[in-house]
Design an enzyme around this catalytic site. Structure first.
Site, short mmCIF file in Angstrom:
data_model
loop_
_atom_site.label_atom_id
_atom_site.label_comp_id
_atom_site.label_asym_id
_atom_site.label_seq_id
_atom_site.Cartn_x
_atom_site.Cartn_y
_atom_site.Cartn_z
N LYS A 31 41.99 64.90 44.21
CA LYS A 31 40.96 64.71 45.25
C LYS A 31 41.56 64.01 46.47
CE LYS A 31 39.50 60.49 42.89
NZ LYS A 31 38.54 59.89 41.95
N ARG A 122 27.16 55.14 38.89
CA ARG A 122 27.65 55.77 40.11
C ARG A 122 27.29 57.25 40.10
NH1 ARG A 122 34.02 56.02 41.70
NH2 ARG A 122 33.96 57.55 40.00
N TYR A 236 50.55 42.35 71.28
CA TYR A 236 49.25 41.93 71.80
C TYR A 236 48.95 40.47 71.45
CZ TYR A 236 47.69 46.70 72.96
OH TYR A 236 47.55 47.94 73.52
N MET A 289 47.95 50.31 67.68
CA MET A 289 47.42 51.59 67.20
C MET A 289 48.54 52.53 66.74
SD MET A 289 45.05 54.37 69.20
CE MET A 289 43.84 53.15 69.70
C1 LIG Z 1 39.29 59.39 40.85
C2 LIG Z 1 38.86 59.76 39.50
C3 LIG Z 1 39.79 59.93 38.47
C4 LIG Z 1 41.24 59.55 38.61
O1 LIG Z 1 41.32 58.14 38.59
P1 LIG Z 1 42.70 57.35 38.67
O2 LIG Z 1 42.32 55.94 38.49
O3 LIG Z 1 43.25 57.62 40.03
O4 LIG Z 1 43.59 57.86 37.61
C5 LIG Z 1 39.34 60.43 37.26
N1 LIG Z 1 38.03 60.70 37.05
C6 LIG Z 1 37.10 60.52 38.01
C7 LIG Z 1 35.67 60.82 37.73
C8 LIG Z 1 37.47 60.02 39.27
O5 LIG Z 1 36.54 59.81 40.21
#
Ligand SMILES: *Cc1c(COP(=O)(O)O)cnc(C)c1O
Length: 342
Positions: A31, A122, A236, A289
């Protein structure tokens, strides 16, 4: 600005995590554009390791993964089936009765997965919602039933066994594959593994996988160097003043590239260094930046690039200096870096 991704190290991290759970399959979480490293690049490397289950957060992320891995592997969408989402051939992880009924109305007979809420509050079906629909949903045949741990990076946290007990209870009698462990859960031990592992950050060399091989090297080009006299300032707001004659290099990256202003130094307490090989060159003054100033007095010769993330200073060291976690550093690395595999 070069972000080098060591795909050999990524693949070694995958094999090491998978080896911790020999009785489970190991997928890969890609992701947020493969944790900022480029989803296509990392998904292709993982596919070469035989990974056939990929996880993205949003339906819009699935296309890049599919293009990289070809038609075979499954791509799960963790946010599930949101209204208006174009899932293509990805498999939604349905998180609520509302998502379930929407998905079944639009995609009858097509594969889906289910997420259960075992206490993180969640995503996922609440125990009561699941109890009411469990029989119907299992008859429809989900590809996977999964849940997610809230505190797996703290092995002794009582939340871990509590969620494990909840997951066991909610999936009692479930014969389809179950998935529970991300990187932290894999490290908790085999009772957390079930059928499919979902490692993310550990693949990319981040904590809590302490034995990970570093995957990322971030090298920043030196644009200019100058000598400054005692009493002169840099950057800065004049937050840094030279106490002695020194040499300052300006490198091309800044907070617009995900290198937070919290990495700035007032000279009293350098927050972080850049590296020329093993030689430390502390950041001086404010992070701008697009620019960072660095004290390179220790170097006889100024290299073309200085490293901010490297084996000497892994991503979690940079994260600590920023007051955050490796996940946020990686996913915040900007679009101006060229990403290449080494
Ligand atoms: C992001 C995520 C993972 C992976 O988690 P890591 O801690 O990066 O290994 C697995 N399952 C779900 C549902 C996630 O949101």
């Amino acid at each position: 600005m070069a972000l080098q991704i060591d795909l050999g190290a990524l693949r070694a991290n995958y094999r090491a995590l998978a080896a911790l759970g020999p009785s489970a399959r190991a997928g890969g979480v890609v992701k947020a554009d493969g944790y900022g490293l480029g989803a296509g690049l990392v998904a292709q490397a993982l596919a070469q390791e035989g990974v056939s289950d990929f996880f993205v957060a949003l339906a819009s992320e699935a296309g890049a993964v599919r293009a990289a891995v070809g038609p075979g592997p499954r791509i799960f969408v963790l946010s599930g089936h949101m209204a208006g989402a174009d899932l293509g051939d990805a498999i939604p992880v349905l998180n609520s009765p509302e998502q379930y009924f929407r998905d079944r109305a639009i995609r009858p007979g097509q594969p889906f997965a289910i997420q259960l809420d075992t206490g993180m509050n969640r995503l996922g079906f609440e125990p009561g919602e699941w109890a009411a629909l469990k029989a119907e949903i299992l008859t429809a045949g989900p590809a996977l039933v999964m849940s997610h741990l809230a505190c797996a990076d703290e092995p002794d946290h009582p939340m871990n066994p509590r969620q494990l007990a909840a997951f066991r209870e909610m999936t009692e009698g479930v014969t389809v594959p179950r998935s529970f462990a991300a990187t932290g859960g894999i490290l908790l031990g085999t009772e957390y593994h079930f059928d499919l592992l979902r490692p993310g950050v550990g693949l990319y060399g981040g904590m809590p996988f302490a034995d990970a091989r570093p995957v990322v090297r971030l090298s920043l080009p030196v644009i200019q160097t100058r000598d400054v006299a005692p009493g002169e300032t840099a950057g800065y707001s004049n937050t840094w003043t030279a106490e002695r004659a020194c040499r300052i290099a300006t490198v091309a990256a800044g907070y617009a590239d995900g290198l937070h202003r919290t990495l700035s130094s007032d000279g009293q307490r350098p927050r972080i260094d850049l590296f020329a090989g093993d030689v430390r060159c502390p950041i001086v003054g404010r992070v701008s930046m697009d620019l960072i100033t660095v004290d390179v007095s220790a170097l006889a010769e100024i290299p073309a690039e200085l490293d901010l993330i490297c084996p000497q200073q892994p991503v979690d060291a940079v994260a600590e200096a920023m007051g955050t976690i490796g996940y946020e550093v990686l996913t915040g690395l900007g679009r101006r870096y060229s990403r290449s595999a080494v």
